[in-house]
Design a protein around this motif. Structure first.
Motif, short mmCIF file in Angstrom:
data_model
loop_
_atom_site.label_atom_id
_atom_site.label_comp_id
_atom_site.label_asym_id
_atom_site.label_seq_id
_atom_site.Cartn_x
_atom_site.Cartn_y
_atom_site.Cartn_z
N UNK A 41 37.04 36.56 43.10
CA UNK A 41 38.51 36.73 43.12
C UNK A 41 39.61 36.00 42.00
N UNK A 42 39.16 34.58 42.42
CA UNK A 42 40.15 33.53 41.75
C UNK A 42 39.56 33.37 40.39
N UNK A 55 50.70 36.78 37.15
CA UNK A 55 49.79 37.17 38.30
C UNK A 55 49.54 36.25 39.44
N UNK A 56 49.65 36.58 40.34
CA UNK A 56 49.25 35.88 41.58
C UNK A 56 47.88 36.46 42.50
N UNK A 57 47.60 35.56 43.55
CA UNK A 57 46.37 36.25 44.16
C UNK A 57 46.67 37.50 44.77
N UNK A 58 47.91 37.86 45.31
CA UNK A 58 48.03 39.33 45.75
C UNK A 58 47.71 40.20 44.66
N UNK A 59 48.15 40.02 43.42
CA UNK A 59 47.95 40.84 42.14
C UNK A 59 46.43 41.34 42.10
N UNK A 60 45.57 40.37 42.20
CA UNK A 60 44.23 40.48 42.02
C UNK A 60 43.57 41.17 43.41
N UNK A 70 38.41 53.29 45.28
CA UNK A 70 37.81 54.45 44.45
C UNK A 70 36.31 54.34 44.06
N UNK A 71 35.51 53.37 44.44
CA UNK A 71 34.04 53.27 44.36
C UNK A 71 33.85 52.58 42.81
N UNK A 72 34.74 51.99 42.12
CA UNK A 72 34.52 51.42 40.83
C UNK A 72 33.81 50.15 40.92
N UNK A 73 33.95 49.45 42.01
CA UNK A 73 33.28 48.12 41.99
C UNK A 73 32.73 47.99 43.50
N UNK A 74 31.48 47.06 43.56
CA UNK A 74 30.85 46.67 44.54
C UNK A 74 31.37 45.23 44.96
N UNK A 75 31.45 44.80 46.26
CA UNK A 75 31.68 43.84 46.67
C UNK A 75 30.35 43.16 47.02
N UNK A 80 30.78 36.73 48.13
CA UNK A 80 32.19 36.78 47.91
C UNK A 80 32.56 37.10 46.58
N UNK A 81 31.86 37.84 45.87
CA UNK A 81 32.07 38.00 44.45
C UNK A 81 32.33 39.69 44.34
N UNK A 82 32.79 40.14 43.21
CA UNK A 82 32.81 41.60 42.93
C UNK A 82 32.22 41.78 41.62
N UNK A 83 31.55 43.20 41.50
CA UNK A 83 30.97 43.58 40.22
C UNK A 83 31.29 44.92 40.03
N UNK A 84 31.35 45.43 38.71
CA UNK A 84 31.72 46.73 38.47
C UNK A 84 30.58 47.63 38.66
N UNK A 85 30.69 48.77 39.32
CA UNK A 85 29.51 50.00 39.50
C UNK A 85 29.61 50.68 38.28
N UNK A 86 28.65 50.78 37.46
CA UNK A 86 28.53 51.80 36.28
C UNK A 86 28.23 53.24 36.78
#
Length: 145
Positions: A41-42, A55-60, A70-75, A80-86
């Protein structure tokens, strides 16, 4: 699928669900779409600040929460990272192969693994409401170099 096609598909999903794909949400989506692995996230916040200096942490985190809902990403819980779900236009089982050397993440969709987990859970009287399985190791590039 290229980033513009993914963005178009995301906008269509939002329209169908009555959700707002705001400019900030789209920028975070695009950042994740251009990443090769999981992104923290950071790290996303620092990238977003290039065009959104306020932009602040709350923004992200608000954008990530929306994209996850909406299911666009996976945590990726373990890092503790994020990735796009295609494949966000349909519900599917998720298994992630995570390279501990370079951070590459490959998304799999094995219904066999999903069914086996659900069956084992049911035998124990448990109902699975969601699942993301993470496996760590080395990708082919890192194994051979």
């Amino acid at each position: 699928m290229n980033i513009e096609s993914l963005v178009g598909k995301a906008k269509q999903v939002c329209d169908n669900r009555g959700a707002r794909f705001t400019p900030i949400r789209e920028k975070v989506f695009r950042l994740l779409a251009s990443a090769q692995g999981g992104v923290g996230a950071y790290d996303l916040l620092e990238q977003l600040k290039v065009t959104e200096s306020g932009a602040k942490p709350a923004t992200i985190y608000r954008a990530l929460d929306f994209l996850a809902e909406l299911g666009f990403i996976h945590k990726i819980e373990s890092t503790n990272a994020f990735m796009l779900c295609h494949h966000f236009d349909h519900i599917h089982p998720v298994q992630l192969l995570i390279c501990d050397t370079c951070g590459f993440v490959k998304e799999l969709h094995s219904t066999v693994i999903s069914h086996e987990l659900n069956n084992l859970a049911a035998e124990g009287g448990f109902v699975v409401s969601g699942q993301t399985i993470e496996a760590h190791g080395k990708c082919d590039s890192c194994r051979t170099s």
